[in-house]
Design a protein around this motif. Structure first.
Motif, mmCIF file in Angstrom:
data_model
loop_
_atom_site.group_PDB
_atom_site.id
_atom_site.type_symbol
_atom_site.label_atom_id
_atom_site.label_comp_id
_atom_site.label_asym_id
_atom_site.label_seq_id
_atom_site.Cartn_x
_atom_site.Cartn_y
_atom_site.Cartn_z
ATOM 1 N N ASN A 134 0.852 -1.191 0.000
ATOM 2 C CA ASN A 134 0.000 0.000 0.000
ATOM 3 C C ASN A 134 0.890 1.244 0.000
ATOM 4 O OD1 ASN A 134 0.771 0.617 2.748
ATOM 5 N ND2 ASN A 134 -0.767 -0.827 3.475
ATOM 6 N N ASP A 135 0.302 2.392 0.140
ATOM 7 C CA ASP A 135 1.065 3.648 0.096
ATOM 8 C C ASP A 135 2.140 3.728 1.184
ATOM 9 O OD1 ASP A 135 -0.372 4.497 -2.089
ATOM 10 O OD2 ASP A 135 -1.771 5.721 -0.924
ATOM 11 N N LYS A 136 1.889 3.110 2.332
ATOM 12 C CA LYS A 136 2.851 3.151 3.440
ATOM 13 C C LYS A 136 4.056 2.237 3.203
ATOM 14 C CE LYS A 136 -0.580 3.954 7.071
ATOM 15 N NZ LYS A 136 -1.201 3.371 8.264
ATOM 16 N N THR A 137 3.864 1.175 2.426
ATOM 17 C CA THR A 137 4.899 0.146 2.290
ATOM 18 C C THR A 137 5.568 0.129 0.920
ATOM 19 O OG1 THR A 137 3.285 -1.510 1.582
ATOM 20 C CG2 THR A 137 3.718 -1.343 3.953
ATOM 21 N N ILE A 138 5.109 0.972 0.024
ATOM 22 C CA ILE A 138 5.539 0.910 -1.371
ATOM 23 C C ILE A 138 7.055 0.977 -1.532
ATOM 24 C CG2 ILE A 138 5.249 3.390 -1.795
ATOM 25 C CD1 ILE A 138 4.197 2.635 -4.596
ATOM 26 N N SER A 139 7.722 1.862 -0.788
ATOM 27 C CA SER A 139 9.169 2.016 -0.984
ATOM 28 C C SER A 139 9.947 0.782 -0.527
ATOM 29 C CB SER A 139 9.694 3.273 -0.288
ATOM 30 O OG SER A 139 9.483 3.189 1.099
ATOM 31 N N GLU A 140 9.524 0.176 0.579
ATOM 32 C CA GLU A 140 10.219 -1.021 1.049
ATOM 33 C C GLU A 140 9.951 -2.220 0.138
ATOM 34 O OE1 GLU A 140 10.609 -1.697 5.549
ATOM 35 O OE2 GLU A 140 8.863 -0.368 5.346
ATOM 36 N N ILE A 141 8.711 -2.359 -0.285
ATOM 37 C CA ILE A 141 8.367 -3.510 -1.108
ATOM 38 C C ILE A 141 8.933 -3.376 -2.520
ATOM 39 C CG2 ILE A 141 6.421 -4.746 -2.161
ATOM 40 C CD1 ILE A 141 4.928 -4.439 0.473
ATOM 41 N N LYS A 142 9.089 -2.155 -2.989
ATOM 42 C CA LYS A 142 9.667 -1.941 -4.320
ATOM 43 C C LYS A 142 11.187 -1.753 -4.275
ATOM 44 C CE LYS A 142 6.095 -0.165 -7.338
ATOM 45 N NZ LYS A 142 5.736 0.931 -8.250
ATOM 46 N N SER A 143 11.803 -2.045 -3.140
ATOM 47 C CA SER A 143 13.253 -1.866 -3.026
ATOM 48 C C SER A 143 13.987 -2.775 -4.008
ATOM 49 C CB SER A 143 13.720 -2.165 -1.600
ATOM 50 O OG SER A 143 13.643 -3.549 -1.332
ATOM 51 N N SER A 144 15.191 -2.381 -4.335
ATOM 52 C CA SER A 144 15.961 -3.149 -5.325
ATOM 53 C C SER A 144 16.254 -4.565 -4.832
ATOM 54 C CB SER A 144 17.258 -2.417 -5.683
ATOM 55 O OG SER A 144 18.048 -2.222 -4.530
ATOM 56 N N GLY A 145 16.482 -4.735 -3.542
ATOM 57 C CA GLY A 145 16.748 -6.068 -3.005
ATOM 58 C C GLY A 145 15.564 -6.995 -3.158
ATOM 59 N N VAL A 146 14.381 -6.494 -2.874
ATOM 60 C CA VAL A 146 13.161 -7.301 -3.016
ATOM 61 C C VAL A 146 12.929 -7.606 -4.487
ATOM 62 C CG1 VAL A 146 10.649 -7.316 -2.728
ATOM 63 C CG2 VAL A 146 12.114 -6.446 -0.893
ATOM 64 N N ILE A 167 3.393 -12.885 -10.278
ATOM 65 C CA ILE A 167 2.226 -12.113 -9.831
ATOM 66 C C ILE A 167 2.684 -10.905 -9.016
ATOM 67 C CG2 ILE A 167 0.184 -12.168 -8.341
ATOM 68 C CD1 ILE A 167 -0.063 -15.185 -9.168
ATOM 69 N N PHE A 168 3.670 -11.108 -8.166
ATOM 70 C CA PHE A 168 4.215 -10.018 -7.354
ATOM 71 C C PHE A 168 4.668 -8.871 -8.258
ATOM 72 C CE2 PHE A 168 7.647 -7.751 -5.286
ATOM 73 C CZ PHE A 168 7.170 -7.569 -4.005
ATOM 74 N N HIS A 169 5.429 -9.195 -9.294
ATOM 75 C CA HIS A 169 5.892 -8.170 -10.235
ATOM 76 C C HIS A 169 4.718 -7.439 -10.875
ATOM 77 C CE1 HIS A 169 10.212 -8.242 -10.280
ATOM 78 N NE2 HIS A 169 10.230 -9.555 -10.371
ATOM 79 N N GLU A 170 3.680 -8.173 -11.232
ATOM 80 C CA GLU A 170 2.503 -7.553 -11.833
ATOM 81 C C GLU A 170 1.801 -6.623 -10.847
ATOM 82 O OE1 GLU A 170 0.060 -10.664 -13.482
ATOM 83 O OE2 GLU A 170 1.668 -11.314 -14.841
ATOM 84 N N VAL A 171 1.683 -7.053 -9.597
ATOM 85 C CA VAL A 171 1.004 -6.251 -8.571
ATOM 86 C C VAL A 171 1.761 -4.948 -8.322
ATOM 87 C CG1 VAL A 171 0.449 -6.148 -6.094
ATOM 88 C CG2 VAL A 171 -0.162 -8.168 -7.425
ATOM 89 N N ILE A 172 3.065 -5.026 -8.155
ATOM 90 C CA ILE A 172 3.803 -3.795 -7.840
ATOM 91 C C ILE A 172 4.031 -2.931 -9.071
ATOM 92 C CG2 ILE A 172 4.897 -4.795 -5.805
ATOM 93 C CD1 ILE A 172 7.548 -4.685 -7.390
ATOM 94 N N SER A 173 3.935 -3.500 -10.246
ATOM 95 C CA SER A 173 4.081 -2.701 -11.467
ATOM 96 C C SER A 173 2.822 -1.901 -11.756
ATOM 97 C CB SER A 173 4.397 -3.589 -12.656
ATOM 98 O OG SER A 173 5.656 -4.193 -12.487
ATOM 99 N N ILE A 174 1.682 -2.456 -11.394
ATOM 100 C CA ILE A 174 0.399 -1.793 -11.634
ATOM 101 C C ILE A 174 0.298 -0.524 -10.798
ATOM 102 C CG2 ILE A 174 -2.101 -2.007 -11.352
ATOM 103 C CD1 ILE A 174 -1.735 -5.005 -12.018
ATOM 104 N N ASN A 175 0.767 -0.612 -9.573
ATOM 105 C CA ASN A 175 0.599 0.524 -8.660
ATOM 106 C C ASN A 175 1.738 1.474 -8.746
ATOM 107 O OD1 ASN A 175 -1.888 -0.370 -7.704
ATOM 108 N ND2 ASN A 175 -0.871 -1.865 -6.430
#
Length: 175
Positions: A134-146, A167-175
């Motif tokens: 979500n908006d609060k976690t976007i930077s950590e979840i989209k980090s280069s390591g993840v 699916i993870f890549h699709e979810v974070i790419s959409i947002n």
């Protein structure tokens, strides 16, 4: 199968143990047993109860979610982590639980488990991260390591990990 509180009351015998009390007894058993096998069995049962949204309030109230979070933060045991991450995964679809997990665990311990040696634990973690996105976690979840780990998992021979990473890549790419 999901239940309603009315359905649970209808199925509970008059002198039977209600759901909240039963879960509380399981928590007591988990906290007081010295048997590793008993701890694993109880934790597996608690993770299964986390599947049904009617149990969410009870699970938070009596500390089941806290047990799961504590294990993720402090334990290395494969079975305990498997059951705890499964429970958190089941619970992480609910907005109240999402907020609770973010407040009381944060993403760090979850992200640290992304390269854990057990594929089912990793699959649970990927699912949890998608649910917590979500908006609060976007930077950590989209980090280069993840992202790098997800890229590697998308090429995995393990179809579950491969599919979840895709699916993870699709979810974070959409947002």
């Amino acid at each position: 199968m999901f239940s309603t509180k009315a359905q649970l009351l209808k199925r509970t015998p008059q002198n039977g143990t209600d759901r909240e009390n039963f879960l509380s007894l399981l928590v007591d058993e988990y906290l007081n047993t010295t048997s590793y096998d008993a701890k694993c069995q109880v934790l597996a049962n608690l993770a299964n109860f986390a599947y049904d949204p009617v149990n969410y309030e009870f699970i938070r109230k009596i500390g089941v979610l806290d047990i799961f979070l504590y294990i993720v933060k402090n334990d290395n045991d494969c079975k305990l982590l498997l059951f705890s991450t499964a429970g958190i995964s089941n619970l992480s679809i609910d907005p109240v639980n999402i907020e609770y997990i973010q407040t009381n665990l944060g993403l760090g311990p979850l992200i640290n488990l992304l390269d854990y040696k057990h594929n089912e634990v990793v699959a649970n973690i990927i699912t949890i991260l998608m649910n917590l996105y979500n908006d609060k976690t976007i930077s950590e979840i989209k980090s280069s390591g993840v992202r790098l780990l997800m890229e590697n998992y998308s090429k995995s021979d393990d179809k579950i990990l491969s599919n979840l990473a895709t699916i993870f890549h699709e979810v974070i790419s959409i947002n």
